[in-house]
Scaffold this motif. Structure first.
Motif, PDB file in Angstrom:
ATOM      1  N   THR A  72      26.353  37.773  71.353  1.00 45.42           N
ATOM      2  CA  THR A  72      27.357  37.163  72.259  1.00 45.42           C
ATOM      3  C   THR A  72      26.661  36.571  73.453  1.00 45.42           C
ATOM      4  O   THR A  72      26.095  37.105  74.206  1.00 45.42           O
ATOM      5  CB  THR A  72      28.512  38.221  72.602  1.00 45.42           C
ATOM      6  N   PRO A  73      27.294  35.243  73.804  1.00 49.90           N
ATOM      7  CA  PRO A  73      26.549  34.442  74.906  1.00 49.90           C
ATOM      8  C   PRO A  73      27.103  35.172  76.460  1.00 49.90           C
ATOM      9  O   PRO A  73      28.081  35.423  76.535  1.00 49.90           O
ATOM     10  CB  PRO A  73      26.992  33.110  74.705  1.00 49.90           C
ATOM     11  N   ASP A 104      27.156  33.017  78.999  1.00 48.74           N
ATOM     12  CA  ASP A 104      28.058  31.860  79.478  1.00 48.74           C
ATOM     13  C   ASP A 104      27.924  30.925  78.191  1.00 48.74           C
ATOM     14  O   ASP A 104      27.175  30.776  77.659  1.00 48.74           O
ATOM     15  CB  ASP A 104      27.749  31.334  80.889  1.00 48.74           C
ATOM     16  N   ILE A 105      28.781  29.903  78.398  1.00 44.64           N
ATOM     17  CA  ILE A 105      28.642  28.586  77.537  1.00 44.64           C
ATOM     18  C   ILE A 105      28.826  27.287  78.517  1.00 44.64           C
ATOM     19  O   ILE A 105      29.826  27.273  79.413  1.00 44.64           O
ATOM     20  CB  ILE A 105      29.791  28.588  76.410  1.00 44.64           C
ATOM     21  N   THR A 156      32.845  34.361  74.789  1.00 45.34           N
ATOM     22  CA  THR A 156      31.739  34.889  75.565  1.00 45.34           C
ATOM     23  C   THR A 156      32.359  35.691  76.568  1.00 45.34           C
ATOM     24  O   THR A 156      33.544  35.842  76.862  1.00 45.34           O
ATOM     25  CB  THR A 156      31.227  33.637  76.346  1.00 45.34           C
ATOM     26  N   VAL A 212      22.579  32.136  76.714  1.00 48.34           N
ATOM     27  CA  VAL A 212      23.667  31.189  76.738  1.00 48.34           C
ATOM     28  C   VAL A 212      23.685  30.196  75.728  1.00 48.34           C
ATOM     29  O   VAL A 212      22.740  29.911  74.953  1.00 48.34           O
ATOM     30  CB  VAL A 212      23.642  30.520  78.373  1.00 48.34           C
TER      31      VAL A 212
END
Length: 445
Positions: free
Chosen positions: A139-140, A142-143, A179, A228
């Protein structure tokens, strides 16, 4: 919304820019090509073989490590060839288009991630660190979405998005569900996009202000152990379209430009279209002269064969410039001609305002590789809070501790493209960074 002013970098003002925003339609391609090297981090395992029929959006191959990560065909047709190189590495896959509207419809009921994986849009995303297709199991934090391209002769990404702009909001909603952090939009002054659920930042400065790495570093840098994702606004709109209509689209608008293009223009076509069809009848001067065809921009694009090359997946433009393998020029790179261009005051042309005018550049290296000159050249071209010269030296030495301390997790090869152009040492910085990232990833597995 915050405005971030960047002073470092440089805008190369090249001849061959597009003067109008009119979009023409290219002829429907007879053949399309997929190049696996465009999806770094994915090791292909074929699902289709030569002679098999494939619908648009249907998987051609999947990743050996993560079978759910798929690369799909942008068109409907028959797999014509699977071209292999050394050690049977797949170099390209060719699909003979049948002209039908046969399209594979991905399932949407299993969630956003599953839909992106099955539709083939997942491989359009990139992960930091390592600048690879994201690991679907991670799971990132942020994007980051880049909404403009600052590279030389780069197209207007909002124009490339075309009539799909109204899907951007739906795309933001989809990414926000993937995210634990925020979705960031990086925009240029005067071309601001504000969408509920995303944080917008304006980056005011020269190239590489449009690079994802630069935007990440100036908003929320990547630390060790963090991940990210990055993508551009065109891919964001495609994601929104997929979830709104249930179908993935692989149509695109591409900029065909450069000093060797007779009429630089925007063309509507399909991802993977042959370069020969995009530039047919539109090359300036004597067509027998040696020219360089680039899928992408002059700094980070891939050199392609004008007869057999394709519009590669990550790029939104095709650039044509002179090759000039054996120019008849007095004193070569040491010439003092005022017509010669340099970003430094190396030639007398700067006295005449040469650096403010559009210039015609060719593909010559103009010098040989030599030892790194520690003069701050890289730093002036890279608006990131890192020490690029020391990072390059640590990558060459493969000193893992120093690579981590100097920011290896934040960078991608494209971030060093402008520094590579300005480098008096003539080092292949993008190749060095790519090799360093690959070695680092392998070491950490």
């Amino acid at each position: 919304m915050a405005t971030i002013k960047l002073k470092k970098g440089y805008n190369l003002n090249l001849e061959g820019s597009i003067a109008t925003s009119t979009v023409a339609s290219a002829p429907a391609p007879k053949l399309c090509g997929i190049v696996p090297d465009d999806f770094w981090g994915v090791t292909p395992r074929m699902e289709k073989q030569v002679g098999d029929h494939v619908a648009a959006g249907e998987a051609l191959y999947h990743d050996k490590k993560h079978e759910e990560v798929k690369v799909v065909s942008p068109v409907s047709g028959v797999v014509k060839a699977v071209n292999r190189g050394d050690r049977r590495k797949i170099e390209s896959i060719e699909i003979a288009c049948d002209g039908s509207d046969s399209r594979h419809k991905p399932r949407l009921d299993a969630g956003v991630k599953a839909a992106l994986l099955e539709s083939g849009l997942w491989v359009m995303l990139r992960q930091r660190p390592y600048d690879i297709v994201p690991d679907p199991d991670v799971t990132p934090r942020d994007i980051f979405v880049t909404c403009f391209d600052s590279a030389p002769l780069a197209p207007d990404l909002l124009l490339v998005t075309g009539d799909k702009q109204h899907y951007i909001k739906k795309g933001v909603e989809a990414l926000a569900s993937l995210t634990s952090g925020k979705v960031y939009l990086g925009c240029a002054p005067g071309h601001v996009i504000e969408v509920e659920g995303a944080e917008t930042n304006v980056f005011d400065g020269p190239h590489p202000a449009g690079n994802a790495g630069v935007q990440i570093n100036n908003v929320k840098p990547v630390n060790k152990g963090e991940v990210v994702w990055t993508l551009d606004v065109v891919t964001l709109a495609r994601i929104g379209e997929l979830l709104a209509t249930g179908m993935a689209s692989f149509d695109t608008i591409v900029a065909v430009d450069g000093s060797e293009v007779a009429t630089p223009q925007y063309l509507k076509t399909v991802m993977g279209s042959p370069v020969a069809e995009l530039v047919e009848g539109n090359i300036a001067g004597d067509s027998k002269l040696n020219k360089r065809y680039i899928s992408g921009n002059v700094l980070t694009g891939s050199k392609v064969d004008p007869e057999t090359g394709y519009l590669r997946a990550p790029y939104r433009q095709v650039t044509v410039i002179p090759e000039n393998d054996h120019p008849d020029e007095f004193m070569g790179w040491a010439s003092l001609s005022p017509k010669k261009f340099s970003i430094y005051r190396d030639f007398t042309g700067w006295l005449l305002g040469r650096r403010r005018k559009k210039v015609k550049m060719d593909a010559r290296l103009q010098g040989g590789e030599r030892a790194i000159v520690m003069s701050g050249e890289y730093d002036r071209m890279l608006p990131m809070d890192i020490y690029p010269e020391f990072l390059i030296k640590s990558i060459i030495a493969f000193d893992i501790d120093k690579m981590e301390q100097l920011g290896i997790y934040e960078v991608a090869p494209e971030d060093f493209a402008l520094a590579e152009y300005a480098d008096t040492s003539k080092l292949e910085l993008q190749r060095i960074v790519r090799q360093g990232l690959d070695k680092m990833k392998k070491e950490m597995e």
